[in-house]
Design an enzyme around this catalytic site. Sequence first.
Site, mmCIF file in Angstrom:
data_model
loop_
_atom_site.group_PDB
_atom_site.id
_atom_site.type_symbol
_atom_site.label_atom_id
_atom_site.label_comp_id
_atom_site.label_asym_id
_atom_site.label_seq_id
_atom_site.Cartn_x
_atom_site.Cartn_y
_atom_site.Cartn_z
ATOM 1 N N HIS A 127 0.020 5.537 -13.885
ATOM 2 C CA HIS A 127 -1.324 5.717 -13.304
ATOM 3 C C HIS A 127 -1.638 7.205 -13.156
ATOM 4 C CE1 HIS A 127 -0.948 1.472 -12.108
ATOM 5 N NE2 HIS A 127 -2.274 1.484 -12.047
ATOM 6 N N LYS A 186 -3.183 8.557 -7.392
ATOM 7 C CA LYS A 186 -2.796 7.272 -6.800
ATOM 8 C C LYS A 186 -1.830 7.476 -5.629
ATOM 9 C CE LYS A 186 -1.499 2.563 -7.981
ATOM 10 N NZ LYS A 186 -2.529 2.047 -7.064
HETATM 11 N N1 LIG Z 1 -7.400 -4.407 -7.589
HETATM 12 C C1 LIG Z 1 -7.871 -3.658 -8.589
HETATM 13 O O1 LIG Z 1 -8.303 -4.171 -9.633
HETATM 14 C C2 LIG Z 1 -7.903 -2.182 -8.416
HETATM 15 C C3 LIG Z 1 -7.445 -1.636 -7.264
HETATM 16 N N2 LIG Z 1 -7.565 -0.293 -7.028
HETATM 17 C C4 LIG Z 1 -7.178 0.139 -5.700
HETATM 18 O O2 LIG Z 1 -8.384 0.367 -4.988
HETATM 19 C C5 LIG Z 1 -8.218 1.431 -4.058
HETATM 20 C C6 LIG Z 1 -9.332 2.461 -4.298
HETATM 21 O O3 LIG Z 1 -9.217 3.013 -5.585
HETATM 22 P P1 LIG Z 1 -10.228 4.188 -6.054
HETATM 23 O O4 LIG Z 1 -11.641 3.768 -5.921
HETATM 24 O O5 LIG Z 1 -9.706 4.600 -7.376
HETATM 25 O O6 LIG Z 1 -9.904 5.304 -4.953
HETATM 26 P P2 LIG Z 1 -10.818 6.540 -4.493
HETATM 27 O O7 LIG Z 1 -9.937 7.432 -3.707
HETATM 28 O O8 LIG Z 1 -11.559 7.100 -5.658
HETATM 29 O O9 LIG Z 1 -11.910 5.853 -3.525
HETATM 30 C C7 LIG Z 1 -11.637 5.410 -2.224
HETATM 31 C C8 LIG Z 1 -12.840 5.777 -1.372
HETATM 32 O O10 LIG Z 1 -12.676 5.210 -0.069
HETATM 33 C C9 LIG Z 1 -13.114 6.204 0.875
HETATM 34 N N3 LIG Z 1 -12.573 5.925 2.200
HETATM 35 C C10 LIG Z 1 -11.490 6.490 2.805
HETATM 36 N N4 LIG Z 1 -11.348 5.964 4.041
HETATM 37 C C11 LIG Z 1 -12.352 5.056 4.205
HETATM 38 C C12 LIG Z 1 -12.721 4.188 5.257
HETATM 39 N N5 LIG Z 1 -12.053 4.146 6.421
HETATM 40 N N6 LIG Z 1 -13.784 3.381 5.064
HETATM 41 C C13 LIG Z 1 -14.506 3.412 3.924
HETATM 42 N N7 LIG Z 1 -14.203 4.243 2.895
HETATM 43 C C14 LIG Z 1 -13.132 5.033 3.034
HETATM 44 C C15 LIG Z 1 -12.641 7.497 0.277
HETATM 45 O O11 LIG Z 1 -13.298 8.612 0.855
HETATM 46 P P3 LIG Z 1 -12.526 10.049 0.836
HETATM 47 O O12 LIG Z 1 -12.313 10.372 -0.608
HETATM 48 O O13 LIG Z 1 -13.504 10.929 1.531
HETATM 49 O O14 LIG Z 1 -11.247 9.835 1.575
HETATM 50 C C16 LIG Z 1 -13.032 7.280 -1.193
HETATM 51 O O15 LIG Z 1 -14.379 7.613 -1.418
HETATM 52 C C17 LIG Z 1 -6.791 1.909 -4.245
HETATM 53 O O16 LIG Z 1 -5.971 1.250 -3.282
HETATM 54 C C18 LIG Z 1 -6.406 1.427 -5.637
HETATM 55 O O17 LIG Z 1 -5.020 1.199 -5.775
HETATM 56 C C19 LIG Z 1 -8.112 0.535 -7.945
HETATM 57 C C20 LIG Z 1 -8.560 0.056 -9.132
HETATM 58 C C21 LIG Z 1 -8.479 -1.352 -9.476
HETATM 59 O O1 LIG Z 2 -5.063 2.980 -8.184
HETATM 60 C C1 LIG Z 2 -5.519 2.536 -9.270
HETATM 61 O O2 LIG Z 2 -6.234 3.222 -10.024
HETATM 62 C C2 LIG Z 2 -5.196 1.148 -9.629
HETATM 63 N N1 LIG Z 2 -4.617 0.406 -8.735
HETATM 64 C C3 LIG Z 2 -4.276 -0.957 -8.864
HETATM 65 C C4 LIG Z 2 -2.795 -1.161 -8.663
HETATM 66 O O3 LIG Z 2 -2.218 -0.548 -7.742
HETATM 67 O O4 LIG Z 2 -2.196 -1.948 -9.382
HETATM 68 C C5 LIG Z 2 -4.857 -1.611 -10.094
HETATM 69 C C6 LIG Z 2 -5.024 -0.718 -11.289
HETATM 70 O O5 LIG Z 2 -3.804 -0.614 -11.959
HETATM 71 C C7 LIG Z 2 -5.607 0.626 -10.948
#
Ligand SMILES: NC(=O)C1=CN([C@@H]2O[C@H](COP(=O)(O)OP(=O)(O)OC[C@H]3O[C@@H](n4cnc5c(N)ncnc54)[C@H](OP(=O)(O)O)[C@@H]3O)[C@@H](O)[C@H]2O)C=CC1
Ligand SMILES: O=C(O)C1=N[C@H](C(=O)O)C[C@H](O)C1
Length: 250
Positions: A136, A140
């Site tokens: 990744h 992450k």
């Molecule tokens: N299940 C799936 O298919 C996937 C899962 N994921 C997971 O999703 C999560 C997010 O990924 P991603 O979007 O790439 O991460 P990012 O860091 O790009 O986005 C997360 C956002 O959440 C904000 N945030 C932090 N604290 C809070 C809070 N208390 N309430 C609301 N918003 C908050 C952050 O703000 P700030 O930056 O200011 O802290 C940021 O804008 C991760 O855990 C990742 O592993 C990701 C992709 C696919």
């Molecule tokens: O953090 C990410 O970007 C992603 N997180 C998920 C995971 O922890 O498996 C899903 C995807 O791989 C992207």
Amino acid sequence: MKIALIGYGKMGKELEKVALSRGHEIVCIIDINNQDDFESEAFRSADVAIEFTNPMVAYSNYIRTFKAGVKLVSGSTGWMAEHGDEIKELCEKEGKTLFWSSNFSLGVAIFSAVNKYLAKIMNQFPAYDVTMSETHHIHKLDAPSGTAITLAEGILENLDRKSHWVKEEAATTDELPIHSIREGEVFGIHTVRYDSAADSISITHDAKNRGGFALGAILAAEYTAGKQGYLGMSDLFPFLADEPSKPSSK
Ligand SMILES: NC(=O)C1=CN([C@@H]2O[C@H](COP(=O)(O)OP(=O)(O)OC[C@H]3O[C@@H](n4cnc5c(N)ncnc54)[C@H](OP(=O)(O)O)[C@@H]3O)[C@@H](O)[C@H]2O)C=CC1
Ligand SMILES: O=C(O)C1=N[C@H](C(=O)O)C[C@H](O)C1
């Protein structure tokens, strides 16, 4: 459908695009700076909230969403080991609703089914040992990835000679090692590899962008609006649990 977004980072922005393209309305966006909006009329009016934040804040976002009486879809990873049992109980016994998946992409749903079936087959082929790797982007926060843990659980449920997964190196033959790599802006690559002295078999899922995660999460939200309880990809795609035929253990 009215959708609220919790977290407006990489995934939040991708979800907004896919939701609008499917005719949904975004009624509220909660990020780190407007936490009071969990109590807003706009948030309460949502048919479903979709949460993608981080391992440290996901649990408290779930509790606040449940309090507001809004159904929830979440893809945040890294919270399950600490809070999974409590959240499942709130859904199964107290009427709350969460659809959670470590990976919403349709390709990973298919990959998971193949992974479980391959593990079952490998009970008949003890010469093969299994290892996993996930790669990744460098931002992450959690390792191994949530997807890697789910895939490992799928192997452990089906392959008798493995008892638990471990990070990086296996110390005993019953351990399933997961190697984590953080590199550039990689969207997510997961590989399961079976090795014998003669050959190897690998299956890999390689995400080309975040659009697939977002589409799966919006499909899950459309499904969740009319459902209750603790839900996952096996509810959305029950046919993926059907195996072509079960290999006999005799
Ligand atoms: N299940 C799936 O298919 C996937 C899962 N994921 C997971 O999703 C999560 C997010 O990924 P991603 O979007 O790439 O991460 P990012 O860091 O790009 O986005 C997360 C956002 O959440 C904000 N945030 C932090 N604290 C809070 C809070 N208390 N309430 C609301 N918003 C908050 C952050 O703000 P700030 O930056 O200011 O802290 C940021 O804008 C991760 O855990 C990742 O592993 C990701 C992709 C696919
Ligand atoms: O953090 C990410 O970007 C992603 N997180 C998920 C995971 O922890 O498996 C899903 C995807 O791989 C992207």
